[in-house]
Design a protein around this motif. Structure first.
Motif, mmCIF file in Angstrom:
data_model
loop_
_atom_site.group_PDB
_atom_site.id
_atom_site.type_symbol
_atom_site.label_atom_id
_atom_site.label_comp_id
_atom_site.label_asym_id
_atom_site.label_seq_id
_atom_site.Cartn_x
_atom_site.Cartn_y
_atom_site.Cartn_z
ATOM 1 N N GLU A 148 13.958 10.275 -4.341
ATOM 2 C CA GLU A 148 14.375 11.671 -4.150
ATOM 3 C C GLU A 148 14.264 12.088 -2.682
ATOM 4 O OE1 GLU A 148 11.161 11.255 -4.648
ATOM 5 O OE2 GLU A 148 10.305 12.773 -3.314
ATOM 6 N N GLY A 194 3.429 3.664 -4.273
ATOM 7 C CA GLY A 194 3.527 4.599 -5.396
ATOM 8 C C GLY A 194 3.145 4.027 -6.750
ATOM 9 N N LYS A 195 2.450 2.903 -6.775
ATOM 10 C CA LYS A 195 2.095 2.256 -8.048
ATOM 11 C C LYS A 195 1.198 3.124 -8.921
ATOM 12 C CE LYS A 195 0.187 -1.016 -5.570
ATOM 13 N NZ LYS A 195 0.624 -0.546 -4.238
ATOM 14 N N THR A 196 0.093 3.606 -8.317
ATOM 15 C CA THR A 196 -0.841 4.415 -9.086
ATOM 16 C C THR A 196 -0.172 5.712 -9.537
ATOM 17 O OG1 THR A 196 -2.577 3.494 -7.720
ATOM 18 C CG2 THR A 196 -3.176 5.371 -9.076
ATOM 19 N N SER A 197 0.640 6.276 -8.661
ATOM 20 C CA SER A 197 1.350 7.500 -9.026
ATOM 21 C C SER A 197 2.197 7.265 -10.274
ATOM 22 C CB SER A 197 2.264 7.954 -7.889
ATOM 23 O OG SER A 197 1.544 8.082 -6.691
ATOM 24 N N VAL A 234 8.875 9.942 -8.978
ATOM 25 C CA VAL A 234 8.016 10.672 -9.917
ATOM 26 C C VAL A 234 8.458 12.125 -10.056
ATOM 27 C CG1 VAL A 234 5.949 9.245 -9.623
ATOM 28 C CG2 VAL A 234 6.308 11.202 -8.103
ATOM 29 N N TYR A 235 9.339 12.583 -9.151
ATOM 30 C CA TYR A 235 9.764 13.981 -9.182
ATOM 31 C C TYR A 235 10.910 14.271 -10.136
ATOM 32 C CZ TYR A 235 6.593 15.054 -5.424
ATOM 33 O OH TYR A 235 5.456 15.253 -4.694
ATOM 34 N N LYS A 283 10.468 6.533 -4.673
ATOM 35 C CA LYS A 283 10.524 7.737 -3.832
ATOM 36 C C LYS A 283 11.976 8.045 -3.462
ATOM 37 C CE LYS A 283 5.972 6.623 -1.962
ATOM 38 N NZ LYS A 283 5.005 6.808 -0.874
ATOM 39 N N ARG A 306 0.831 -1.207 0.000
ATOM 40 C CA ARG A 306 0.000 0.000 0.000
ATOM 41 C C ARG A 306 0.865 1.256 0.000
ATOM 42 N NH1 ARG A 306 -2.487 1.945 4.206
ATOM 43 N NH2 ARG A 306 -3.685 3.479 3.077
HETATM 44 N N1 GDP Z 1 8.214 11.712 -2.301
HETATM 45 C C1 GDP Z 1 7.619 10.918 -3.189
HETATM 46 N N2 GDP Z 1 6.346 10.547 -2.977
HETATM 47 C C2 GDP Z 1 5.753 9.749 -3.894
HETATM 48 C C3 GDP Z 1 6.433 9.303 -5.051
HETATM 49 N N3 GDP Z 1 5.586 8.519 -5.774
HETATM 50 C C4 GDP Z 1 4.418 8.487 -5.081
HETATM 51 N N4 GDP Z 1 4.521 9.218 -3.943
HETATM 52 C C5 GDP Z 1 3.484 9.429 -2.908
HETATM 53 O O1 GDP Z 1 3.157 8.185 -2.316
HETATM 54 C C6 GDP Z 1 1.786 8.160 -1.934
HETATM 55 C C7 GDP Z 1 1.076 6.877 -2.375
HETATM 56 O O2 GDP Z 1 1.008 6.833 -3.794
HETATM 57 P P1 GDP Z 1 -0.014 5.885 -4.613
HETATM 58 O O3 GDP Z 1 0.392 5.979 -6.028
HETATM 59 O O4 GDP Z 1 -1.425 6.185 -4.258
HETATM 60 O O5 GDP Z 1 0.400 4.469 -4.021
HETATM 61 P P2 GDP Z 1 -0.240 3.033 -4.360
HETATM 62 O O6 GDP Z 1 -1.096 2.708 -3.185
HETATM 63 O O7 GDP Z 1 0.969 2.138 -4.457
HETATM 64 O O8 GDP Z 1 -0.963 3.127 -5.667
HETATM 65 C C8 GDP Z 1 1.165 9.433 -2.510
HETATM 66 O O9 GDP Z 1 1.008 10.377 -1.455
HETATM 67 C C9 GDP Z 1 2.186 9.953 -3.498
HETATM 68 O O10 GDP Z 1 2.191 11.364 -3.564
HETATM 69 C C10 GDP Z 1 7.810 9.720 -5.239
HETATM 70 O O11 GDP Z 1 8.511 9.392 -6.202
HETATM 71 N N5 GDP Z 1 8.337 10.518 -4.263
#
Ligand code: GDP
Ligand code: GTP
Ligand code: MG
Lengths: 391, 308
Positions: free
Chosen positions: A137, A35-38, A178-179, A135, A32
């Protein structure tokens, strides 16, 4: 390369008619909020990195289609998915991407990854495993390397505990965020393993570089900023970043001064249909030619210079292909970053010595035409194949 | 001027030192007044006073340092954090500053920036901004003020600062007239002139006031995006940063896009020009040649326009 067992059939309705397209499937896994969806949204839906903060948790598997040189289908999964609740056999996937938050060193993600590796290996020995240490960065350089190393080590240890046979499983680890453009670079590398025609695209790029003295050239997918292929010189991260930023700038520039007048003539200028190269000399590099004959065909093509022609003759070009160039200094003799759209969604980006770009524009353009025809042919073949296999 | 943490130093470092927005979180509070001399258009020296906004400093600006602070002011820029919880205190200091100006620099232009607009939800921005404008205009009484909503994360910053520096270029209208002639010579829809280091817009070929525009005006015909100038500044600035990360320097750009043809190139030593053409027959080479031929004329004009 993919084995046929890693492919399956999906029906996609397009332009009102039913064309079965065979999509290469990629499974996006991870705990959870890793960052998959991101990742999926930033790459394929232009979501600005900062706005990933507002993404809702994924509750069900979401399948996203993306068309580039090969049609893809990306499965974005909830964090608690298991091999059994996935609703598909792991044999259907060409690649599994596992996303781990770089600050998350604990058992859970690693166990989950190992569980999927073990299950996948049993049904699909050719599947690609890619681990995105994500993540990145957020950490300073030293911590980043250290955590990356630890995660790597843990996964390998846990696999070895499982059974010695898994020590041989090839795993690819990437640092992503993603940054910045590390995400595009990692995903590009994932994609390269799935493109059967990669060697042909690489040949075309090598020939282009050789003929134009270009130190580096990429074939980019303009929408996702992923590169589908590059020449054989190593990819330097700074150069890759610059090319991504350049592409970003160009795609943002377009709409700014777009005419909103009715019936703007430019709109109809770009034609994606293939055209023959400007002269009837050697036939364009074709998908089926071997690398060496491709090379020869292009090297032998006479470097002509249309820039010497009167302006009228150059205006007579029958079709319009968007292009751009930016010149940089002070590197000597100066670098020009060129951009040529070769299909509606693929662009050739190349670093060129400014002297070549300014003095021998015709040579560059000639080589772009060759390159374009080559890419088109490969593209057609790929399209035919995915359609044929989909029927 | 503006409360501590409202974003004054962040803006200054982005506009005049080409720092990216992501680095502004590392800035410390400004102690007392930081004076900066920045060259603008080569010969125009802007003396930028970034006044630390903590109460103790503000009190001293208004009392012991009063003549020093408020004499010879060309422009006062007062920055309000849109999310401030102390708007009343802000407004009180602001009114005191206006008084200081009336006393020592009657002619000064006053710009009010409602800053950090990115923190307001997109749907509510217009309403929040209108409310702030009303509040600020009321607090300004007789004084004419220009109010802008800004954020370091989008193009709004460039719009505000272009407008600020424009009050310092006395002959901008004349430049505009010549840009119009130049645009015609290039068959261009529009020509935009940027200052070289800040990439702020200093003049365009389009009439500044849209009510002046007439139906045959090429820009009106094409109905271009109203935010194009500040977005261009933002885009080019960030691309320049990408180049400098590779220890390269941005020189020029030519575009033959599906939407338009354009050249962005050096005009004079201190300016860049963007020539935008929609006619598909015009080639970038022709535009470049025209720019080259116009260079001398614009060097002269620019010399004239700064002598005031
Ligand atoms: N600092 C940082 N935060 C990230 C990055 N990618 C995703 N996030 C954060 O991680 C959190 C969860 O991301 P989400 O894509 O919903 O995760 P999922 O549950 O795996 O789909 C969000 O608040 C994003 O903003 C990244 O490369 N760097
Ligand atoms: N969200 C958001 N934050 C901003 C913006 N502009 C600046 N900030 C942040 O606000 C904080 C304070 O910025 P400064 O520029 O140091 O504030 P200042 O007005 O110079 O403060 P003093 O020097 O103490 O008077 C920094 O962390 C910036 O990153 C903006 O437009 N939006
Ligand atoms: Mg400060």
């Amino acid at each position: 390369m993919m084995s046929s067992s890693s492919q399956s059939y999906v029906n996609a309705a397009k332009h009102g008619q039913n064309i079965s397209v065979q999509r290469t499937k990629i499974l996006l896994l991870g705990t959870r909020r890793s960052g998959k969806t991101s990742i999926q949204q930033v790459l394929f839906h232009h979501l600005p990195a900062k706005q990933t903060f507002y993404l809702e948790p994924t509750m069900r598997v979401a399948k996203h289609e993306f068309d580039t040189v090969i049609p893809l289908e990306i499965w974005d999964c909830p964090g608690n998915i298991t091999v059994d609740s996935l609703g598909a056999s792991l044999a259907d996937f060409a690649t599994i991407i596992f996303v781990i938050d770089i600050r998350d060193l604990y058992q859970q993600p690693v166990s989950k990854l190992v569980e999927f590796i073990v299950a996948a290996c049993q049904v699909n020995p050719d599947i690609n495993f890619e681990v995105f240490v994500h993540k990145a960065e957020k950490l300073q350089e030293d911590d980043k390397i250290e955590n990356f190393r630890q995660i790597h080590e843990r996964v390998v240890d846990r696999l070895a505990d499982e059974s010695p046979e898994y020590e041989q499983v090839p795993l690819n680890f990437h640092l992503t965020s993603v940054y910045d453009h590390s995400l595009q670079e990692a995903f590009s590398r994932v994609l390269h393993k799935l493109i059967d025609s990669l060697p042909y695209l690489e040949d075309l790029l090598n020939v282009f570089c050789l003929n134009t003295s270009s130190p580096k050239a990429f074939l980019f997918d303009t929408a996702s900023k992923l590169y589908l292929a590059t020449d054989s010189s190593p990819v330097d991260q700074a150069t890759h970043n610059l090319c991504c930023d350049y592409l970003q700038m160009l795609t943002s520039f377009g709409p700014l001064y777009k005419s909103n007048a009715e019936g703007d003539i430019r709109a109809h200028l770009f034609s994606p249909t293939p055209t023959p190269p400007p002269t009837a000399t050697p036939s364009p590099p074709s998908f089926s030619t071997s690398p060496s004959s491709t090379l020869k065909a292009c090297v032998q093509s006479p470097p002509h210079t249309p820039s010497n022609l009167p302006l009228d003759a150059r205006n007579a070009k029958p079709l319009f292909y968007p292009s751009a160039a930016t010149s940089l200094s002070p590197s000597h003799p100066g670098t020009t970053l060129s951009y040529h759209l070769v299909t509606p969604h693929l662009a050739l980006l190349a670093l060129l010595p400014t002297t070549i770009y300014d003095m021998r524009r015709g040579l560059v353009e000639w080589n772009v035409v060759w390159f374009r025809e080559g890419v088109r042919e490969i593209w057609e073949v790929e399209k035919e194949r995915s359609n044929a296999e989909g029927v | 001027m503006g409360a501590s943490g409202s974003g004054k130093t962040s803006m200054r470092s982005m506009i005049f030192s080409n720092n990216p927005a992501s680095l502004t979180s590392r800035l410390g509070a400004t102690i007392d007044v930081e004076q900066n001399h920045v060259r603008f258009l080569g010969d125009l020296i802007l003396n930028l006073w970034d006044c630390g906004g903590q109460d103790a400093f503000m009190d001293s600006y208004l009392t012991t340092q009063r003549p020093t602070i408020f004499s010879h002011v060309g422009v006062m820029i007062y920055v309000f954090d849109v999310e401030t919880r102390e708007m009343n205190k802000d407004l009180e200091y602001y009114r005191d500053c206006l008084e200081g100006l009336t006393q020592f620099s009657k002619e000064a232009n006053v710009f009010l920036l409602v800053h950090k607009m990115d923190l307001v939800r997109e749907g509510e921005r217009a309403i929040v901004f209108q409310r702030k404008v009303a509040e600020l205009e009321k607090a300004s009484g007789e004084t004419a003020v220009k109010v802008y909503g800004t954020s370091i994360f989008d193009e709004s910053l460039y719009k505000a600062w272009s407008s600020i520096v424009n009050t310092l270029i006395p002959n901008a209208r004349n430049l505009s007239k010549h840009l119009r002639i130049f645009a015609e010579a290039c068959s261009a829809t529009e020509v935009v002139l940027f200052e070289r280091t800040t990439f702020l817009v200093i003049a365009t070929s389009s009439p500044a006031d849209s009510s002046e525009s007439f139906s045959s005006d090429p820009v009106a015909v094409h109905a271009l995006d109203p935010k194009r100038y500040e977005r261009t500044s933002e885009l080019i600035k960030s691309f320049k940063q990408s180049c400098s990360r590779l220890r390269e320097e941005f020189n020029s750009l030519e575009l033959e896009l599906a939407e338009f043809t354009a050249v962005l190139d050096e005009m004079t030593k201190n300016t860049y020009v963007l020539v935008v053409v929609h006619n598909p027959v015009i080639e970038t080479a022709a535009i470049k040649m025209n720019i080259q031929m116009a260079r001398r004329k614009f060097e002269e004009l620019q010399g004239d326009s700064l002598v005031s």
